[in-house]
Design a protein around this motif. Structure first.
Motif, PDB file in Angstrom:
ATOM      1  N   TYR A   1       0.834  -1.198   0.000  1.00 33.59           N
ATOM      2  CA  TYR A   1       0.000   0.000   0.000  1.00 33.59           C
ATOM      3  C   TYR A   1       0.872   1.253   0.000  1.00 33.59           C
ATOM      4  O   TYR A   1       1.960   1.244   0.575  1.00 33.59           O
ATOM      5  CB  TYR A   1      -0.917   0.001   1.233  1.00 33.59           C
ATOM      6  N   PRO A   2       0.398   2.332  -0.627  1.00 32.54           N
ATOM      7  CA  PRO A   2       1.169   3.573  -0.579  1.00 32.54           C
ATOM      8  C   PRO A   2       1.272   4.071   0.855  1.00 32.54           C
ATOM      9  O   PRO A   2       0.335   3.889   1.639  1.00 32.54           O
ATOM     10  CB  PRO A   2       0.351   4.534  -1.437  1.00 32.54           C
TER      11      PRO A   2
ATOM     12  N   ASP B   1       4.754   8.783   0.080  1.00 31.77           N
ATOM     13  CA  ASP B   1       4.073   9.463  -1.012  1.00 31.77           C
ATOM     14  C   ASP B   1       2.624   9.762  -0.619  1.00 31.77           C
ATOM     15  O   ASP B   1       1.718   8.989  -0.913  1.00 31.77           O
ATOM     16  CB  ASP B   1       4.120   8.561  -2.255  1.00 31.77           C
ATOM     17  N   PRO B   2       2.393  10.891   0.079  1.00 28.22           N
ATOM     18  CA  PRO B   2       1.036  11.204   0.538  1.00 28.22           C
ATOM     19  C   PRO B   2       0.064  11.383  -0.625  1.00 28.22           C
ATOM     20  O   PRO B   2      -1.130  11.112  -0.493  1.00 28.22           O
ATOM     21  CB  PRO B   2       1.206  12.502   1.333  1.00 28.22           C
ATOM     22  N   GLY B   3       0.577  11.811  -1.772  1.00 27.22           N
ATOM     23  CA  GLY B   3      -0.286  12.003  -2.934  1.00 27.22           C
ATOM     24  C   GLY B   3      -0.957  10.714  -3.361  1.00 27.22           C
ATOM     25  O   GLY B   3      -2.152  10.674  -3.673  1.00 27.22           O
TER      26      GLY B   3
ATOM     27  N   PHE C   1      -1.688   2.626   5.830  1.00 23.38           N
ATOM     28  CA  PHE C   1      -0.978   3.669   5.079  1.00 23.38           C
ATOM     29  C   PHE C   1       0.153   4.288   5.918  1.00 23.38           C
ATOM     30  O   PHE C   1       0.845   5.187   5.465  1.00 23.38           O
ATOM     31  CB  PHE C   1      -1.954   4.760   4.621  1.00 23.38           C
ATOM     32  N   ASP C   2       0.259   3.832   7.156  1.00 30.27           N
ATOM     33  CA  ASP C   2       1.352   4.287   8.034  1.00 30.27           C
ATOM     34  C   ASP C   2       1.946   3.078   8.737  1.00 30.27           C
ATOM     35  O   ASP C   2       2.152   3.097   9.950  1.00 30.27           O
ATOM     36  CB  ASP C   2       0.855   5.266   9.096  1.00 30.27           C
ATOM     37  N   VAL C   3       2.204   2.025   7.966  1.00 29.83           N
ATOM     38  CA  VAL C   3       2.627   0.765   8.580  1.00 29.83           C
ATOM     39  C   VAL C   3       3.797   0.959   9.531  1.00 29.83           C
ATOM     40  O   VAL C   3       3.807   0.443  10.647  1.00 29.83           O
ATOM     41  CB  VAL C   3       2.991  -0.255   7.479  1.00 29.83           C
TER      42      VAL C   3
ATOM     43  N   GLY D   1       8.241   2.120  -7.056  1.00 22.14           N
ATOM     44  CA  GLY D   1       8.983   2.770  -5.989  1.00 22.14           C
ATOM     45  C   GLY D   1      10.151   3.520  -6.575  1.00 22.14           C
ATOM     46  O   GLY D   1      10.219   3.744  -7.788  1.00 22.14           O
ATOM     47  N   LEU D   2      11.056   3.905  -5.705  1.00 21.59           N
ATOM     48  CA  LEU D   2      12.183   4.704  -6.167  1.00 21.59           C
ATOM     49  C   LEU D   2      13.180   3.901  -6.983  1.00 21.59           C
ATOM     50  O   LEU D   2      13.907   4.446  -7.777  1.00 21.59           O
ATOM     51  CB  LEU D   2      12.885   5.325  -4.957  1.00 21.59           C
TER      52      LEU D   2
END
Lengths: 538, 338
Positions: A77-78, A83-85, A107-109, B329-330
């Motif tokens: 997951y993002p 990358d908050p976007g 989203f904040d693992v 990712g990067l």
């Protein structure tokens, strides 16, 4: 007495009780004993049981697996921290799923409480094992090698020969090979013996490695508390001064105050991106270079700096990195009353990395009588393609903009924060006939808007860069700890703990040796042979 | 910045890699012939040659912890050795030609290895940079590292039985790279303009080569049944080879991760940011650490530890290939053709 645990991959002997027992069954029994429910032991008993279970090898293994498992969602997951976007996009695309995922910190693992619980337990378990083991090792280091067993030839490595070697001479030679040596006399057999041991660095390295891991955790924690990170976008010709207000996004640690920021500033004089001009790799970026004029403090004289990817600007430990770039075409918007409602650069976001076709949003909230908003498509290298126009190269060879004008209410008075990269079209109406491919404007061209609501002129092309500024006091400690961890790892995985005994009686010499490290028997036999040869020398 | 690509060298590299694939396949057949018609071994035969200690106990320690358990570790080597005793060796002598096939295969592998090396060098010279700037080049280098590891160990230890499996792995890996990952030689993204590519990626490749060798041994371990005659060495031997490879690879992998963090600190403004590649290299590291711990704990020794090492190997492969294909990712300059 608390049972000793073996919580590290190393010699299994250091923590094992001195009982003659097969290794296969012993720790299983030990583990069984640990997990057996203590009946009626009271609070202290329960605490002791809990501590034992936590610091047992099995728990450590389970925690290690959990740690690995828990990191996986962080790669799927993002993440807000990365990358908050993308997280915002996830919320837009599937709101219900996102809401539920968010409840579990998906989203904040890496800052989730359950993630912290795992690594804190793991590190407590680690500390609970390392500390007693370190004490034991200190004792071990000060202890003398154990006396020679009766029959040296029964050891895994043994050899006998005749010679006039004395115990003193054997001890001297072994000492020269950096063995720790004791000598003694056996009254029963009437023989002199030498006991020698070597390879204490193995356990030292092992402990160093685990302590270094704890140190890394503390360094990362300190960096998060006392450091900060900020992002900012700078257009060519503009400047930046390192202050909280100047950032587009600022992420301070808890202990960071606004005054503690390093007071440097710079101006972006020019940005250059070079691309492959022709061939199969046409359009691939080759190099980015931002020419800065840097003032390290308000009083110092400016110096030039060439900021590149991989070459950050370092001002006293505060580092500024080149993260991204894009085009910022400049516009002049004149409203229906003939007044200039907007003039300046508009940073556009690249929609396609290969051609740098970019999307722009221009807002003129001061325009009269209607507020004006524009969507723009910036084409760095424009070529006609049938009825349409496309960009074929990321460099600005033939830059044009296609403009989609809107008039009405931009929705900026509602107080709800708006993204500068998005146009809220709820209160807006297209001005004139909307076409999917309006005729692009070249630099200097002006588009007259319908019904005399105003005009927009494409006045030029600038470029923008996005920067990240980082101050992390934990960097260096983390690096030192990581280096110590590698050193400890190498020591603990390459060094063998080994013992050698020599017994001398009536010109008969027996030598016995063993390694206390599993799987190193083969390598030790070579060393043992060398030692025997050395002892045999006249 | 180098923009000019030497087409001649680039083509030479592509052709050499193709030749290398074919040579590995031929070598694989040679190794397989030796395996099939060479001597079958019993578990006992392999283990009996090793010295076993029956529990000698030194006096000195007494009640002191850690003093009286002399030699326990060497004794613990393998339970199979105790029970099987002398072992039955009734198989006929192997055909001489089968052994010769193995020898020829070793020579072929060396020739293929040389071609492989020149192919990599030509690729690097063609683009005037380090030859591991994209997925294709990385996989090619990875296979090279695996074969190199095998050949180097082969000079010191009798592990020729692994030849068929290592060469087939290398051939499959190279074939996969050529068919699905190939891109023209050319310059790399600005983010890769750093001397760290030489340090970080080389370490990752070297460690991965060793891990691959361990992975092959671990799979053979699961296939092998002790007590039944087999062309494969005993489980204990397979386990030992896998363990040695991991013991060497683990610090190198640790170093690769740290070097990656140092590079990230130069390029991205933080040394650790939980980018998918970072997450998976971390997971790989943890699972290999778990393997080392598991092996040091008696209850997990043997099959369980081997399975842990295979899980770690799967994580490694996912990290090296899966992350670039499935996750964004990067580390996205892998340049995987779509």
């Amino acid at each position: 007495m608390m049972a000793q645990r073996d919580n590290m991959p190393s010699d299994t002997e250091a923590t094992k009780p001195a009982v003659e027992q097969s290794v296969e069954e012993q720790p299983v029994e030990q583990a069984a004993a640990e997990s057996r429910r203590p009946a009626g032991l009271g609070v202290v008993g329960w605490l002791r049981w809990g501590w034992r279970t936590l610091t047992s090898m099995r728990t450590a293994l389970i925690l290690l697996f959990l740690f690995a498992l828990a990191s996986i969602p962080g790669s799927i997951y993002p993440q807000r921290g990365v990358d908050p976007g993308q997280v915002a996009r996830y919320f837009q695309d599937s709101p219900t799923a996102a809401k539920w995922l968010d409840r579990f910190w998906m989203f904040d693992v890496f800052s989730a409480p359950w993630f912290a619980a795992i690594y804190l337990l793991l590190f407590v378990s680690l500390a609970g094992c390392v500390l007693p083991r370190a004490l034991l090792h200190v004792k071990e280091i000060r202890r003398k090698p154990p006396a020679a067993p009766r029959n040296l030839l029964r050891l895994p490595h043994g050899e006998a020969f005749e010679g006039d070697l004395t115990a003193e001479e054997a001890a001297k030679r072994l000492r020269r090979r950096r063995f720790r040596v004791v000598t003694g006399h056996d009254a029963v057999t009437g023989s002199d013996w030498v006991a020698a041991e070597k390879g204490y660095l193995r356990e030292t390295g092992n402990l160093l490695f685990h302590v270094a891991l704890l140190a890394i955790l503390f360094a990362v924690g300190a960096g998060a508390l006392y450091g900060y990170r900020g992002n900012v976008l700078v257009v060519e010709g503009d400047g930046f001064a390192n202050a909280v207000a100047a950032y587009d996004r600022f992420m301070p640690g808890q202990q960071v105050s606004a005054e503690s920021l390093q007071p440097f500033s710079f101006t972006l004089k020019d940005f250059e991106a070079t691309y492959v001009a022709a061939g199969a790799k046409q359009g691939q970026p080759l190099d980015y270079s931002a020419k800065l004029s840097v003032q390290e403090s308000p009083t110092s004289t400016p110096r030039d700096f060439d900021l590149k990817v991989n070459e950050p600007l370092d001002v006293d430990g505060t580092l500024t990195y080149l993260i991204g770039h894009g085009y910022a075409p400049t516009f002049k918007v004149t409203d229906g009353k003939g007044q200039v409602a907007y003039e300046g650069p508009v940073p556009c976001l690249a929609a396609d990395q290969a051609t740098y076709t970019s999307e722009c949003v221009i807002k003129a909230p001061d325009a009269q009588p209607l507020q004006l908003g524009f969507l723009g498509r910036f084409l760095p290298t424009t070529v006609p393609n049938g009825d349409a126009w496309v960009s074929v190269f990321p460099g600005a060879v033939n830059p044009t903009v296609q403009i989609f004008p809107f008039g009405g209410d931009l929705g900026m008075r509602s107080g709800v924060p708006q993204s500068v990269y998005q146009l809220d079209t709820d209160g807006l109406k297209p001005l004139g006939k909307m076409s999917a491919q309006p005729k692009p404007l070249a630099v200097g061209d002006t588009l007259e808007l319908a019904d005399g609501t105003g005009k927009i002129q494409f006045t030029g092309v600038k470029e923008w860069i996005s920067l990240q500024t980082t101050y992390d006091p934990g960097r260096l400690p983390a690096l030192l700890a990581a280096s110590a961890a590698v050193l400890g790892l190498v020591l603990s995985l390459t060094i063998r703990r080994r013992r050698v005994w020599v017994r001398v009686r009536d010109g008969k010499v027996t030598v016995g040796g063993l390694t206390r490290t599993e799987g190193s028997g083969a390598a030790f036999s070579a060393e043992f042979a060398e030692i025997v040869t050395m002892l045999r020398e006249e | 910045m180098p923009t000019q690509v030497n087409q001649g060298l680039a083509t030479l590299s592509d052709q050499l890699i193709l030749v290398t694939v074919l040579l590995y396949l031929v070598a694989m057949i040679g190794f397989a012939l030796e395996l099939a018609f060479g001597r079958a071994r019993t578990a006992a035969a392999a283990v009996a040659t090793r010295r076993e200690l029956v529990g000698a106990r030194a006096g000195g320690g007494g009640g002191d912890v850690g003093g009286g358990d002399v030699g326990v570790d060497e004794a613990s080597a393998d339970a199979a050795g105790d029970t099987a005793g002398g072992g039955s060796r009734t198989e006929p002598e192997p055909a001489a030609w089968a052994v010769r096939a193995g020898g020829v295969a070793v020579v072929l592998t060396w020739i293929a290895w040389a071609g492989h090396l020149v192919g990599i060098l030509a690729r690097g010279l063609a683009a005037d940079r380090w030859p591991w700037g994209n997925m294709y080049e990385f996989v090619v280098a990875l296979c090279f590292a695996a074969v190199t590891t095998f050949l180097v160990v082969l000079m010191r230890r009798p592990i020729r039985f692994l030849g068929a499996f290592v060469t087939v792995t290398a051939a499959l890996g190279l074939g996969f790279a050529v068919l699905f990952l190939h891109v023209q030689a050319g310059p790399v993204m600005p983010a890769l303009h750093s001397y760290w590519i030489a340090i970080h990626v080389s370490a990752a490749i070297a460690a991965s080569g060793l891990f691959t060798l361990a992975g092959v041994c671990a799979i053979l371990y699961l296939i092998r049944h002790d007590g039944r005659p087999s062309v494969l060495p005993a489980r204990a031997d397979l386990e030992r080879i896998a363990h040695s490879a991991i013991v060497i690879a683990f610090p190198i992998w640790t170093f690769a991760v740290i070097a990656g963090a140092l590079w990230a600190d130069r390029a991205w403004g933080r040394y650790w940011g939980w980018d998918p590649k970072e997450v998976w290299s971390f997971i790989t590291w943890i699972v290999y650490a778990a393997y080392l711990h598991a092996r040091a704990t008696a209850g997990w020794r043997g099959r369980a530890a081997i399975i842990v090492s295979l899980v770690a190997f799967a994580c490694l492969l996912f990290n090296l290939i899966g992350v670039n294909v499935f996750l964004s990712g990067l580390h996205s300059y892998a340049d995987v053709p779509r």
